[in-house]
Design a protein around this motif. Structure first.
Motif, PDB file in Angstrom:
ATOM      1  N   ALA A 154     -18.248  41.814 -38.631  1.00 30.77           N
ATOM      2  CA  ALA A 154     -19.239  42.685 -39.274  1.00 30.77           C
ATOM      3  C   ALA A 154     -20.657  42.315 -38.822  1.00 30.77           C
ATOM      4  O   ALA A 154     -21.480  43.204 -38.565  1.00 30.77           O
ATOM      5  CB  ALA A 154     -19.128  42.586 -40.794  1.00 30.77           C
ATOM      6  N   ALA A 155     -20.952  41.029 -38.713  1.00 40.69           N
ATOM      7  CA  ALA A 155     -22.265  40.587 -38.241  1.00 40.69           C
ATOM      8  C   ALA A 155     -22.497  41.067 -36.809  1.00 40.69           C
ATOM      9  O   ALA A 155     -23.583  41.553 -36.470  1.00 40.69           O
ATOM     10  CB  ALA A 155     -22.375  39.069 -38.327  1.00 40.69           C
ATOM     11  N   TYR A 156     -21.467  40.956 -35.989  1.00 38.78           N
ATOM     12  CA  TYR A 156     -21.563  41.410 -34.598  1.00 38.78           C
ATOM     13  C   TYR A 156     -21.837  42.918 -34.545  1.00 38.78           C
ATOM     14  O   TYR A 156     -22.677  43.378 -33.774  1.00 38.78           O
ATOM     15  CB  TYR A 156     -20.274  41.061 -33.849  1.00 38.78           C
ATOM     16  N   LYS A 157     -21.155  43.670 -35.387  1.00 40.91           N
ATOM     17  CA  LYS A 157     -21.348  45.119 -35.423  1.00 40.91           C
ATOM     18  C   LYS A 157     -22.746  45.499 -35.887  1.00 40.91           C
ATOM     19  O   LYS A 157     -23.229  46.584 -35.592  1.00 40.91           O
ATOM     20  CB  LYS A 157     -20.304  45.783 -36.314  1.00 40.91           C
ATOM     21  N   LYS A 158     -23.398  44.596 -36.623  1.00 35.72           N
ATOM     22  CA  LYS A 158     -24.771  44.840 -37.086  1.00 35.72           C
ATOM     23  C   LYS A 158     -25.790  44.403 -36.037  1.00 35.72           C
ATOM     24  O   LYS A 158     -26.992  44.442 -36.283  1.00 35.72           O
ATOM     25  CB  LYS A 158     -25.026  44.106 -38.396  1.00 35.72           C
ATOM     26  N   PHE A 187     -25.839  41.272 -34.390  1.00 36.17           N
ATOM     27  CA  PHE A 187     -26.077  39.841 -34.297  1.00 36.17           C
ATOM     28  C   PHE A 187     -25.030  39.182 -33.410  1.00 36.17           C
ATOM     29  O   PHE A 187     -23.924  39.698 -33.254  1.00 36.17           O
ATOM     30  CB  PHE A 187     -26.008  39.185 -35.685  1.00 36.17           C
ATOM     31  N   GLU A 188     -25.380  38.046 -32.887  1.00 36.00           N
ATOM     32  CA  GLU A 188     -24.400  37.222 -32.188  1.00 36.00           C
ATOM     33  C   GLU A 188     -23.715  36.352 -33.235  1.00 36.00           C
ATOM     34  O   GLU A 188     -24.365  35.850 -34.149  1.00 36.00           O
ATOM     35  CB  GLU A 188     -25.101  36.331 -31.162  1.00 36.00           C
ATOM     36  N   ALA A 189     -22.410  36.183 -33.105  1.00 36.43           N
ATOM     37  CA  ALA A 189     -21.654  35.316 -34.011  1.00 36.43           C
ATOM     38  C   ALA A 189     -20.949  34.261 -33.162  1.00 36.43           C
ATOM     39  O   ALA A 189     -20.299  34.596 -32.169  1.00 36.43           O
ATOM     40  CB  ALA A 189     -20.645  36.114 -34.819  1.00 36.43           C
ATOM     41  N   THR A 190     -21.083  33.007 -33.544  1.00 37.37           N
ATOM     42  CA  THR A 190     -20.438  31.938 -32.792  1.00 37.37           C
ATOM     43  C   THR A 190     -18.960  31.850 -33.167  1.00 37.37           C
ATOM     44  O   THR A 190     -18.525  32.414 -34.168  1.00 37.37           O
ATOM     45  CB  THR A 190     -21.103  30.577 -33.072  1.00 37.37           C
ATOM     46  N   ASP A 191     -18.200  31.138 -32.356  1.00 35.16           N
ATOM     47  CA  ASP A 191     -16.796  30.899 -32.667  1.00 35.16           C
ATOM     48  C   ASP A 191     -16.691  30.009 -33.904  1.00 35.16           C
ATOM     49  O   ASP A 191     -17.552  29.157 -34.137  1.00 35.16           O
ATOM     50  CB  ASP A 191     -16.087  30.209 -31.497  1.00 35.16           C
ATOM     51  N   ALA A 192     -15.625  30.209 -34.654  1.00 35.07           N
ATOM     52  CA  ALA A 192     -15.401  29.389 -35.851  1.00 35.07           C
ATOM     53  C   ALA A 192     -15.077  27.954 -35.449  1.00 35.07           C
ATOM     54  O   ALA A 192     -14.428  27.705 -34.439  1.00 35.07           O
ATOM     55  CB  ALA A 192     -14.262  29.968 -36.680  1.00 35.07           C
ATOM     56  N   GLU A 193     -15.569  27.019 -36.241  1.00 38.83           N
ATOM     57  CA  GLU A 193     -15.283  25.600 -36.058  1.00 38.83           C
ATOM     58  C   GLU A 193     -14.637  25.080 -37.325  1.00 38.83           C
ATOM     59  O   GLU A 193     -14.910  25.566 -38.423  1.00 38.83           O
ATOM     60  CB  GLU A 193     -16.565  24.822 -35.780  1.00 38.83           C
ATOM     61  N   GLU A 194     -13.815  24.061 -37.170  1.00 40.91           N
ATOM     62  CA  GLU A 194     -13.096  23.480 -38.305  1.00 40.91           C
ATOM     63  C   GLU A 194     -13.740  22.153 -38.707  1.00 40.91           C
ATOM     64  O   GLU A 194     -14.089  21.338 -37.864  1.00 40.91           O
ATOM     65  CB  GLU A 194     -11.644  23.232 -37.906  1.00 40.91           C
ATOM     66  N   PHE A 195     -13.875  21.971 -40.010  1.00 44.52           N
ATOM     67  CA  PHE A 195     -14.391  20.725 -40.558  1.00 44.52           C
ATOM     68  C   PHE A 195     -13.470  20.281 -41.687  1.00 44.52           C
ATOM     69  O   PHE A 195     -12.900  21.106 -42.395  1.00 44.52           O
ATOM     70  CB  PHE A 195     -15.808  20.915 -41.125  1.00 44.52           C
ATOM     71  N   ILE A 196     -13.364  19.001 -41.871  1.00 44.76           N
ATOM     72  CA  ILE A 196     -12.608  18.440 -42.987  1.00 44.76           C
ATOM     73  C   ILE A 196     -13.615  17.785 -43.936  1.00 44.76           C
ATOM     74  O   ILE A 196     -14.401  16.930 -43.525  1.00 44.76           O
ATOM     75  CB  ILE A 196     -11.569  17.394 -42.515  1.00 44.76           C
ATOM     76  N   THR A 197     -13.591  18.198 -45.196  1.00 48.62           N
ATOM     77  CA  THR A 197     -14.524  17.641 -46.171  1.00 48.62           C
ATOM     78  C   THR A 197     -14.085  16.243 -46.591  1.00 48.62           C
ATOM     79  O   THR A 197     -12.986  15.795 -46.260  1.00 48.62           O
ATOM     80  CB  THR A 197     -14.601  18.535 -47.427  1.00 48.62           C
ATOM     81  N   PHE A 231     -18.923  29.388 -39.089  1.00 48.40           N
ATOM     82  CA  PHE A 231     -19.514  29.985 -37.896  1.00 48.40           C
ATOM     83  C   PHE A 231     -20.971  30.269 -38.208  1.00 48.40           C
ATOM     84  O   PHE A 231     -21.404  30.230 -39.360  1.00 48.40           O
ATOM     85  CB  PHE A 231     -18.766  31.260 -37.463  1.00 48.40           C
ATOM     86  N   ASP A 232     -21.730  30.538 -37.160  1.00 40.65           N
ATOM     87  CA  ASP A 232     -23.138  30.868 -37.311  1.00 40.65           C
ATOM     88  C   ASP A 232     -23.396  32.288 -36.832  1.00 40.65           C
ATOM     89  O   ASP A 232     -22.786  32.741 -35.860  1.00 40.65           O
ATOM     90  CB  ASP A 232     -24.026  29.925 -36.488  1.00 40.65           C
ATOM     91  N   VAL A 233     -24.306  32.961 -37.510  1.00 41.60           N
ATOM     92  CA  VAL A 233     -24.844  34.229 -37.049  1.00 41.60           C
ATOM     93  C   VAL A 233     -26.200  33.890 -36.441  1.00 41.60           C
ATOM     94  O   VAL A 233     -27.038  33.257 -37.090  1.00 41.60           O
ATOM     95  CB  VAL A 233     -25.001  35.237 -38.204  1.00 41.60           C
ATOM     96  N   ILE A 234     -26.383  34.295 -35.195  1.00 41.03           N
ATOM     97  CA  ILE A 234     -27.615  33.982 -34.476  1.00 41.03           C
ATOM     98  C   ILE A 234     -28.536  35.193 -34.531  1.00 41.03           C
ATOM     99  O   ILE A 234     -28.143  36.314 -34.181  1.00 41.03           O
ATOM    100  CB  ILE A 234     -27.330  33.615 -33.000  1.00 41.03           C
ATOM    101  N   ALA A 235     -29.761  34.959 -34.978  1.00 41.04           N
ATOM    102  CA  ALA A 235     -30.758  36.024 -35.082  1.00 41.04           C
ATOM    103  C   ALA A 235     -32.078  35.487 -34.537  1.00 41.04           C
ATOM    104  O   ALA A 235     -32.222  34.286 -34.299  1.00 41.04           O
ATOM    105  CB  ALA A 235     -30.916  36.446 -36.539  1.00 41.04           C
TER     106      ALA A 235
END
Length: 132
Positions: free
Chosen positions: A49-53, A55-65, A74-78
């Motif tokens: 959805a961000a891309y369609k608006k 914006f650039e969207a980065t690939d998803a990354e995995e984190f363990i809390t 992921f990040d939306v770049i603006a």
């Protein structure tokens, strides 16, 4: 100050802090808006959805809390000028996107831009990367 406590106050604090530290007030800044979720499908839908608006969207990354919970992000770049009104408008837009897809909006970040930096490297090691 935490973003989730008061996003608009946080925005003002960050913008004022960067400007106070001497960041270029006339530059266009790359803003990274941070999103996260435990559900990859929801996160992917938000990224699309961000891309369609536009914006650039980065690939998803995995984190363990610390609690051993897998979080994806992921990040939306603006881009935006470094002023509170512009950042507030983007923050509201990103919060709406997160709400629409049931993911977390974790705030934003950017980098300090030195107004005196002419973009040239002073170290010879980088000469090979310069256009000649």
């Amino acid at each position: 100050m935490e973003f989730h406590d008061n996003p608009l106050a946080f925005n003002k604090f960050v913008v004022e802090s960067l400007l106070k530290d001497g960041s270029d007030p006339d530059a266009t800044y790359v803003i990274e808006h941070h999103f996260s979720s435990e559900d990859f499908d929801l996160l992917e839908k938000a990224a699309v959805a961000a891309y369609k608006k536009g914006f650039e969207a980065t690939d998803a990354e995995e984190f363990i809390t610390d609690d051993d919970i897998e979080i994806l992000s992921f990040d939306v770049i603006a881009e935006a000028p470094l002023n509170v009104e512009a950042i507030n408008a983007q923050t509201k837009q990103m919060a709406e996107l997160a709400k629409e897809f049931g993911v977390e909006y974790d705030g934003w970040g950017t980098e300090f831009i030195d107004p005196d930096d002419d973009g040239e490297y002073e170290n010879d090691e980088y000469d090979e990367y310069e256009d000649k």
